[in-house]
Design a protein around this motif. Structure first.
Motif, PDB file in Angstrom:
ATOM      1  N   GLY A  55      16.036   9.150   3.611  1.00 25.43           N
ATOM      2  CA  GLY A  55      14.581   9.312   3.632  1.00 25.43           C
ATOM      3  C   GLY A  55      14.104   9.555   5.037  1.00 25.43           C
ATOM      4  O   GLY A  55      14.880   9.655   5.978  1.00 25.43           O
ATOM      5  N   THR A  56      12.808   9.641   5.198  1.00 29.74           N
ATOM      6  CA  THR A  56      12.206   9.877   6.509  1.00 29.74           C
ATOM      7  C   THR A  56      11.493   8.631   6.986  1.00 29.74           C
ATOM      8  O   THR A  56      11.155   7.747   6.201  1.00 29.74           O
ATOM      9  N   ASN A  57      11.286   8.549   8.293  1.00 27.52           N
ATOM     10  CA  ASN A  57      10.449   7.470   8.803  1.00 27.52           C
ATOM     11  C   ASN A  57       9.038   7.662   8.278  1.00 27.52           C
ATOM     12  O   ASN A  57       8.518   8.778   8.305  1.00 27.52           O
ATOM     13  N   PRO A  58       8.399   6.609   7.794  1.00 28.62           N
ATOM     14  CA  PRO A  58       7.048   6.765   7.239  1.00 28.62           C
ATOM     15  C   PRO A  58       6.098   7.361   8.273  1.00 28.62           C
ATOM     16  O   PRO A  58       6.153   7.016   9.447  1.00 28.62           O
ATOM     17  N   GLN A  59       5.241   8.266   7.817  1.00 30.10           N
ATOM     18  CA  GLN A  59       4.261   8.883   8.709  1.00 30.10           C
ATOM     19  C   GLN A  59       3.234   7.854   9.154  1.00 30.10           C
ATOM     20  O   GLN A  59       2.732   7.081   8.357  1.00 30.10           O
ATOM     21  N   ARG A  60       2.951   7.838  10.459  1.00 32.53           N
ATOM     22  CA  ARG A  60       1.979   6.902  11.015  1.00 32.53           C
ATOM     23  C   ARG A  60       0.605   7.532  11.049  1.00 32.53           C
ATOM     24  O   ARG A  60       0.453   8.674  11.461  1.00 32.53           O
ATOM     25  N   ILE A  61      -0.407   6.780  10.632  1.00 31.16           N
ATOM     26  CA  ILE A  61      -1.784   7.269  10.658  1.00 31.16           C
ATOM     27  C   ILE A  61      -2.629   6.252  11.398  1.00 31.16           C
ATOM     28  O   ILE A  61      -2.549   5.053  11.119  1.00 31.16           O
ATOM     29  N   LEU A  62      -3.418   6.722  12.339  1.00 33.92           N
ATOM     30  CA  LEU A  62      -4.364   5.864  13.040  1.00 33.92           C
ATOM     31  C   LEU A  62      -5.761   6.365  12.701  1.00 33.92           C
ATOM     32  O   LEU A  62      -6.065   7.554  12.872  1.00 33.92           O
ATOM     33  N   GLY A  63      -6.601   5.477  12.173  1.00 36.36           N
ATOM     34  CA  GLY A  63      -7.917   5.950  11.761  1.00 36.36           C
ATOM     35  C   GLY A  63      -8.896   4.834  11.475  1.00 36.36           C
ATOM     36  O   GLY A  63      -8.586   3.644  11.654  1.00 36.36           O
ATOM     37  N   ILE A  64     -10.077   5.232  11.030  1.00 40.79           N
ATOM     38  CA  ILE A  64     -11.140   4.287  10.691  1.00 40.79           C
ATOM     39  C   ILE A  64     -11.096   4.023   9.187  1.00 40.79           C
ATOM     40  O   ILE A  64     -11.074   4.961   8.386  1.00 40.79           O
ATOM     41  N   PHE A  65     -11.061   2.757   8.822  1.00 41.96           N
ATOM     42  CA  PHE A  65     -11.024   2.382   7.400  1.00 41.96           C
ATOM     43  C   PHE A  65     -12.439   2.361   6.839  1.00 41.96           C
ATOM     44  O   PHE A  65     -13.349   1.750   7.417  1.00 41.96           O
ATOM     45  N   ARG A  66     -12.620   3.046   5.716  1.00 40.37           N
ATOM     46  CA  ARG A  66     -13.885   3.056   5.004  1.00 40.37           C
ATOM     47  C   ARG A  66     -13.674   2.439   3.627  1.00 40.37           C
ATOM     48  O   ARG A  66     -12.962   2.984   2.800  1.00 40.37           O
ATOM     49  N   LYS A  67     -14.303   1.263   3.428  1.00 38.60           N
ATOM     50  CA  LYS A  67     -14.078   0.498   2.205  1.00 38.60           C
ATOM     51  C   LYS A  67     -14.827   1.144   1.046  1.00 38.60           C
ATOM     52  O   LYS A  67     -15.948   1.615   1.186  1.00 38.60           O
ATOM     53  N   GLY A  68     -14.201   1.190  -0.125  1.00 38.05           N
ATOM     54  CA  GLY A  68     -14.819   1.726  -1.322  1.00 38.05           C
ATOM     55  C   GLY A  68     -14.739   0.738  -2.459  1.00 38.05           C
ATOM     56  O   GLY A  68     -14.206  -0.375  -2.323  1.00 38.05           O
ATOM     57  N   SER A  69     -15.267   1.139  -3.597  1.00 40.67           N
ATOM     58  CA  SER A  69     -15.254   0.242  -4.763  1.00 40.67           C
ATOM     59  C   SER A  69     -13.848   0.014  -5.275  1.00 40.67           C
ATOM     60  O   SER A  69     -13.531  -1.051  -5.818  1.00 40.67           O
ATOM     61  N   ASP A 119      -7.305  11.384  15.024  1.00 37.35           N
ATOM     62  CA  ASP A 119      -6.690  12.480  15.757  1.00 37.35           C
ATOM     63  C   ASP A 119      -7.619  13.677  15.777  1.00 37.35           C
ATOM     64  O   ASP A 119      -8.140  14.093  14.741  1.00 37.35           O
ATOM     65  N   LYS A 120      -7.804  14.245  16.970  1.00 41.56           N
ATOM     66  CA  LYS A 120      -8.653  15.424  17.100  1.00 41.56           C
ATOM     67  C   LYS A 120      -8.046  16.563  16.286  1.00 41.56           C
ATOM     68  O   LYS A 120      -6.878  16.862  16.396  1.00 41.56           O
ATOM     69  N   GLY A 121      -8.832  17.178  15.457  1.00 38.36           N
ATOM     70  CA  GLY A 121      -8.344  18.300  14.647  1.00 38.36           C
ATOM     71  C   GLY A 121      -7.827  17.890  13.293  1.00 38.36           C
ATOM     72  O   GLY A 121      -7.539  18.746  12.461  1.00 38.36           O
ATOM     73  N   ALA A 122      -7.663  16.581  13.027  1.00 39.00           N
ATOM     74  CA  ALA A 122      -7.183  16.139  11.714  1.00 39.00           C
ATOM     75  C   ALA A 122      -8.339  16.162  10.728  1.00 39.00           C
ATOM     76  O   ALA A 122      -9.345  15.488  10.925  1.00 39.00           O
ATOM     77  N   ASP A 123      -8.201  16.970   9.671  1.00 34.60           N
ATOM     78  CA  ASP A 123      -9.295  17.084   8.705  1.00 34.60           C
ATOM     79  C   ASP A 123      -8.955  16.450   7.360  1.00 34.60           C
ATOM     80  O   ASP A 123      -9.697  16.579   6.396  1.00 34.60           O
ATOM     81  N   LYS A 124      -7.823  15.767   7.289  1.00 30.79           N
ATOM     82  CA  LYS A 124      -7.358  15.196   6.039  1.00 30.79           C
ATOM     83  C   LYS A 124      -7.570  13.686   6.026  1.00 30.79           C
ATOM     84  O   LYS A 124      -7.145  12.983   6.947  1.00 30.79           O
ATOM     85  N   GLU A 125      -8.229  13.187   5.008  1.00 26.80           N
ATOM     86  CA  GLU A 125      -8.403  11.747   4.837  1.00 26.80           C
ATOM     87  C   GLU A 125      -7.289  11.212   3.942  1.00 26.80           C
ATOM     88  O   GLU A 125      -6.596  11.974   3.265  1.00 26.80           O
ATOM     89  N   TRP A 126      -7.152   9.884   3.947  1.00 30.00           N
ATOM     90  CA  TRP A 126      -6.096   9.229   3.183  1.00 30.00           C
ATOM     91  C   TRP A 126      -6.719   8.188   2.258  1.00 30.00           C
ATOM     92  O   TRP A 126      -7.652   7.490   2.636  1.00 30.00           O
ATOM     93  N   ARG A 127      -6.166   8.087   1.049  1.00 30.08           N
ATOM     94  CA  ARG A 127      -6.676   7.126   0.074  1.00 30.08           C
ATOM     95  C   ARG A 127      -5.859   5.849   0.154  1.00 30.08           C
ATOM     96  O   ARG A 127      -4.626   5.888   0.233  1.00 30.08           O
ATOM     97  N   VAL A 128      -6.574   4.718   0.145  1.00 35.56           N
ATOM     98  CA  VAL A 128      -5.925   3.400   0.175  1.00 35.56           C
ATOM     99  C   VAL A 128      -6.176   2.719  -1.165  1.00 35.56           C
ATOM    100  O   VAL A 128      -7.331   2.501  -1.561  1.00 35.56           O
ATOM    101  N   GLU A 129      -5.090   2.409  -1.861  1.00 39.05           N
ATOM    102  CA  GLU A 129      -5.205   1.763  -3.170  1.00 39.05           C
ATOM    103  C   GLU A 129      -5.665   0.312  -3.015  1.00 39.05           C
ATOM    104  O   GLU A 129      -5.457  -0.308  -1.960  1.00 39.05           O
ATOM    105  N   PRO A 130      -6.289  -0.251  -4.063  1.00 41.14           N
ATOM    106  CA  PRO A 130      -6.649  -1.677  -4.015  1.00 41.14           C
ATOM    107  C   PRO A 130      -5.409  -2.531  -3.724  1.00 41.14           C
ATOM    108  O   PRO A 130      -4.349  -2.298  -4.283  1.00 41.14           O
ATOM    109  N   VAL A 154     -10.113   7.579   7.691  1.00 41.35           N
ATOM    110  CA  VAL A 154     -10.527   8.801   8.381  1.00 41.35           C
ATOM    111  C   VAL A 154      -9.747   8.866   9.697  1.00 41.35           C
ATOM    112  O   VAL A 154      -9.975   8.054  10.599  1.00 41.35           O
ATOM    113  N   PRO A 155      -8.780   9.776   9.833  1.00 46.04           N
ATOM    114  CA  PRO A 155      -7.943   9.824  11.053  1.00 46.04           C
ATOM    115  C   PRO A 155      -8.779  10.065  12.305  1.00 46.04           C
ATOM    116  O   PRO A 155      -9.811  10.752  12.249  1.00 46.04           O
TER     117      PRO A 155
END
Length: 751
Positions: free
Chosen positions: A139-153, A162-173, A159-160
Motif C-alpha cells: 500500500g501507500t503511505n496515507p495522504q496527509r491533509i492539513l486544513g480547517i475542520f467544518r462541523k456538519g450534522s 494549501d494554496k491552490g487546493a480546491d478539493k474538500e474532504w468529507r469526515v464521517e461521524p 477545507v485544505p
C-alpha cells in the motif's frame, strides 16, 4: 553431540545463510540437541546484547543487514530512470541501505511512497547495497491533509489550507477526533478513492485555532514536516555536556574577537578580528581572524545529537520563532560565543594583501572569549563617527581595523566579480500579540557586507585546506544557469530595452553588466528578480563543481555549524585532517557523504518553502483588512492561467486570474512571457507598471487575488475593442512570426 560453536562460528553461519536464522536452524546446523539448546540460547542472547544480532520474532539476523524478505518504501526514479527503495525499518548503524528495484515482465508500475514486500539480494561494489524483486504491494503511505475542520450534522468537512487546493474532504461521524468547528486539523485519507462525492478523511491531530497569534509558522512547520520537538534522549545528551576546557587547544582568549549579528539574533556562532600585517613582504596587507563555535566537540558521530541534527539538516527561521538544528543547551549556550565567556572554537587566520587577495591561511582548534557582542547597526554607527558606550573603547583596536581589512577584501571581490544582485530583504515586524505590525525592508550596512565577505573568505579557506589535506568534504555547489533559463532572461532583458551578450561562455561579469544597465531605471527590480530566477539551486555534494554565483573555484560551508549540518561535516573533516582528536569524520560519515549531501540539500529546500509559505500567510493576514483597496505594483510573472503582480508597498505577490481580464481570449507566449489579447492585441508582459485592486486575501493559505485596473497608466481595454492599442513595450508576434522564430531556433540547434 557436537561441541558448542563459538560466537564467531554463529555469526559466520548467519551471514552465509540469511534465510536460516531461527534458533532451530542454528541448532540443526551445529548438531545441538537436548539440554545443549539452553547453552545455545544463552550465546544468542549475549550476541543480541552486544549488538551483533537483532532478534526478529523467532529468528536472529545481523543488525547491519536487511532480512532476505523486507518491507520497503519506494522513493521514485533517479535521473537515469532507475527505481530505488529503502527499508521501512532500520536499526543498523548509519544511513539505511539503498535497494535497486529490478522489475520483471508483468510487474506493476510503482509510485513514490508505495510500500512493498520485496525479496533482496545483497550486491557488492555498487552504489546500492541490495537488489530487490517485487513480491507484492502493501500500500501507500496515507495522504496527509492539513486544513480547517467544518462541523456538519453528519461528521464534517476539511477545507485544505494549501494554496491552490480546491478539493474538500468529507469526515464521517466518529472520525473527527473531537475536532471543533474552525479548528486547524491534520487528517489522513480514509477509504478507497471514489468517482463521485468528496473523498473521505479522518482527523489524526487537532492543532488549535488557525487565527491565533503566532499560529502561522506552526502551520508551515507542520505542513512541511519539519521536526520541532527534540526526543528526550537528545535533550538528556545535550544537558549532560559541560563547557570545553583548554586541553588540547590553543589559547586565543587574548585576541579581541567580537561577534556582530542582527539585533534580535538568537545565537552567535562566528566572531571576527583583524589587524594590519606587519610582515615586511606584505605592505598594506591585513590579517583576518574568523572563529567559529566548535560544535564537533559536542555533537559526535553516531550520537543521539548527531542523528537528530542530520535528520533536521539545518535550522529553520520564522518571524516569530526558530526551529533549531540543535537543542538550546548547545545552540543558545555552549556553542554560542557569548560575550566574556570562554568558548571552544575552530579558528582560521587569513593573510590578505593590499588588493584583498588571500596569500595564506592556517586553522587552529582553540579556546576563545568574545570581547563584545555587537549588532550591525551600532557597529556601522560607530564607523560613521557615532560610537555608543559599548563601541567607543573598541574603535581603534577592533572596529577600525575590521573596516580597513574589509576595504582591501572588497578590492579582491570587485576583481573576482561575483554576482551583484540588489534585492531588498523584506522583514515582517510583529507586535506583542503576534500580529503583523508592519512590513519593513531591512537596511543593509557595510557592516553586513564586512561579515559576509570575511565568512566567504573563511569558507574558501576551509575548502582549500581540506583539498590540500586530501580529505573528503561537502562542497557548496552552484552551477551556471541552464541555456533555457538564460534565454528566458535574455528575452526579459530585451523586452526592457537592455542587452545580455550572446555567443560566449557566461561569466558573472556579463550578468553584472546587465544589472548595471538596469540600475536606477524603472526595470531595476524586475531585472534583479529575473536574474535571480535564472540561477540554479545551490546544493551540497562531495565533488567540487565550483560556485558560479560567487565566482569561486572551491567553496564549502564552515561558518555556521550551529544551524547547518554541512558545516559540522566540514569541521569534522578539519579535525580529522589535523589530528586534533577522535571526534572528527567517522568511517560512516565518509561512506554516507553523498547521501548526506542529498538529504541536507532537501531539508534546506524544505525550510525555504516553509519560510516562504509563512511569509505569504503573514502578508495575507496583514492585507486582509484592506480588501477593496488599490495598490501599485509590477508584473512579476506570466502564466497560462493569469499573471502575478508584486505590490510595491509590501512586496507581496498576488494573482490576477485570466478570467478577470475580460471576455476575450488571451494568447500565452511562453518564450516571450506575454499574454496578448486576441481581439484587442493588448500585450501584458513582465515588468509592466500596474494598478490593481485587492479582491481577496486568505491568511490560512497565503493567497492574494487581484483585479487589474491600469497597465502602464492606461485602462485595460475591453474585449469589444478591435484596435485597442498596445502596452507600448513591444509589438506582439503574429502566429506566423512566432512559428518562423521557432523554426529558426530548431535549424540553429541542428547545425
Amino acid at each position: 553431540m557436537s561441541k558448542l560453536p563459538t560466537k564467531k562460528d554463529i555469526l559466520n553461519w548467519i551471514s552465509e545463510n540469511p534465510t536460516q536464522t531461527a534458533k532451530r536452524d542454528i541448532a540443526r546446523a551445529f548438531g545441538i540437541r537436548g539440554a545443549a539448546r539452553i547453552d545455545l540460547k544463552r550465546i544468542l542472547k549475549e550476541l543480541e546484547a552486544d549488538g551483533h544480532l537483532q532478534k526478529r520474532k523467532k529468528t536472529y539476523r545481523d543488525s547491519d543487514k536487511l532480512p532476505p524478505v523486507s518491507v520497503l518504501s519506494v522513493k521514485g526514479p533517479d535521473a537515469d530512470g532507475d527505481l530505488f527503495a529503502y527499508p521501512t525499518e532500520w536499526t543498523g548503524e548509519g544511513a539505511a541501505p539503498r535497494v535497486l528495484l529490478v522489475a520483471k515482465d508483468g510487474d506493476p508500475a510503482l509510485a513514490e511512497g508505495e510500500r512493498i514486500l520485496a525479496r533482496l539480494t545483497e550486491v557488492k561494489d555498487e552504489a546500492h547495497a541490495y537488489e530487490g524483486r517485487l513480491i507484492r504491494r502493501i500500500g501507500t503511505n496515507p495522504q496527509r491533509i492539513l486544513g480547517i475542520f467544518r462541523k456538519g450534522s453528519e461528521g464534517g468537512r476539511i477545507v485544505p489550507i494549501d494554496k491552490g487546493a480546491d478539493k474538500e474532504w468529507r469526515v464521517e461521524p466518529g472520525a473527527d477526533d473531537g475536532a471543533k468547528d474552525g479548528e486547524l486539523v491534520e487528517a489522513q485519507r480514509s477509504g478507497p478513492k471514489s468517482r463521485m462525492g468528496l473523498p473521505r478523511a479522518r482527523v489524526v491531530a487537532r492543532l488549535g485555532d488557525p487565527t491565533a497569534p503566532r499560529a502561522v509558522s506552526l502551520i508551515a512547520i507542520h505542513q512541511h514536516g519539519i521536526p520541532d520537538a527534540f526526543p528526550d534522549r537528545v535533550i538528556v545528551e545535550a544537558d549532560a555536556h559541560k563547557p570545553a576546557g583548554l586541553k588540547n587547544r590553543e589559547d586565543l582568549r587574548h585576541l579581541p574577537l567580537i561577534t556582530i549579528d542582527p539585533s534580535d539574533a538568537r545565537d552567535h556562532d562566528d566572531a571576527v578580528y583583524a589587524h594590519a600585517d606587519d610582515t615586511p613582504g606584505n605592505p598594506g596587507g591585513h590579517v583576518v581572524w574568523v572563529a567559529i563555535a566548535d560544535v564537533a566537540h559536542y555533537v559526535t558521530p553516531g550520537s543521539a545529537l548527531d542523528n537528530e541534527a542530520r535528520k533536521r539538516g539545518n535550522s529553520s527561521y520564522f518571524p516569530d520563532r526558530v526551529v533549531p538544528m540543535l537543542p538550546d543547551r548547545l545552540s543558545g549556550d555552549l556553542c554560542s560565543l557569548h560575550e566574556g565567556v570562554p568558548r571552544a572554537c575552530l579558528a582560521v587566520r587569513m593573510v590578505l594583501d593590499a588588493q584583498g587577495n588571500k596569500k595564506s591561511h592556517s586553522f587552529i582548534r582553540g579556546l576563545m572569549q568574545s570581547h563584545a557582542s555587537l549588532n550591525y547597526a551600532e557597529v556601522q554607527a560607530a564607523q560613521d563617527g557615532q560610537p555608543n558606550e559599548k563601541c567607543a573603547p573598541l574603535m581603534d583596536e577592533v572596529i577600525a581595523p575590521l573596516y580597513a581589512a574589509y576595504r582591501s577584501a572588497r578590492l579582491g571581490r570587485e576583481a573576482r566579480q561575483p554576482l551583484d544582485l540588489d534585492l531588498p530583504e523584506r522583514k515582517i515586524v510583529l507586535d506583542e500579540d503576534g500580529k503583523v505590525a508592519s512590513i519593513d525592508f531591512a537596511e543593509r550596512f557595510d557592516a553586513h557586507k564586512l561579515i559576509e565577505e570575511f565568512m566567504i573568505l573563511a569558507n574558501v579557506s576551509a575548502a582549500e585546506e581540506l583539498m590540500r589535506l586530501k580529505r573528503p568534504l561537502l562542497f557548496r555547489v552552484h552551477e551556471e544557469p541552464s541555456p533555457e533559463k538564460l534565454e528566458a532572461l535574455r528575452e526579459v532583458a530585451q523586452a526592457s530595452g537592455f542587452t545580455l551578450a550572446k555567443g560566449q561562455v557566461l561569466q558573472t561579469r556579463h550578468l553584472n553588466n546587465l544589472l548595471a544597465q538596469a540600475e536606477g531605471s524603472e526595470f531595476d527590480e524586475l531585472i534583479n528578480i529575473s536574474t535571480l530566477r535564472s540561477m540554479t539551486q545551490a546544493y551540497y555534494f562531495p565533488e567540487n563543481f565550483g560556485h558560479f554565483g560567487l565566482s569561486l573555484k572551491s567553496y564549502a560551508h564552515f561558518t555556521s555549524p550551529i544551524r547547518r549540518y554541512s558545516d559540522l561535516i566540514v569541521h569534522r573533516a578539519l579535525v580529522s585532517g589535523h589530528g586534533w582528536g577522535d571526534d572528527g569524520l567517522s568511517p560512516q560519515d565518509v561512506e554516507t557523504l553523498e547521501a548526506t549531501a542529498k538529504h541536507i540539500s532537501e531539508t534546506e529546500r524544505r525550510s525555504m518553502l516553509a519560510e516562504r509559505d509563512t511569509t505569504d500567510r503573514y502578508l495575507a493576514a496583514y492585507l486582509s483588512e484592506r480588501v477593496g483597496g488599490e495598490f501599485t505594483g509590477r508584473v512579476s510573472g506570466i502564466a497560462r492561467f493569469g499573471l502575478f503582480v508584486k505590490l510595491d508597498e509590501s512586496g507581496a505577490d498576488g494573482l490576477v486570474p485570466l478570467s478577470t481580464l475580460g471576455n476575450e481570449y488571451f494568447r500565452f507566449n511562453a518564450d516571450e512571457q506575454t499574454l496578448t489579447g486576441e481581439r484587442s492585441n493588448f500585450t501584458l508582459g513582465l515588468g509592466q507598471r500596474v494598478v490593481v485592486r485587492l479582491t481577496e486575501a486568505i491568511p490560512t493559505t497565503g493567497g492574494l487575488a487581484l483585479e487589474m485596473l491600469e497597465v502602464e497608466g492606461r485602462k485595460l481595454p475591453r474585449s469589444s475593442a478591435r484596435s485597442g492599442g498596445k502596452s507600448g513595450r513591444r509589438k506582439p508576434m503574429t502566429n506566423a512570426k512566432h512559428k518562423a522564430k521557432i523554426k529558426r531556433k530548431v535549424k540553429r540547434s541542428r547545425r
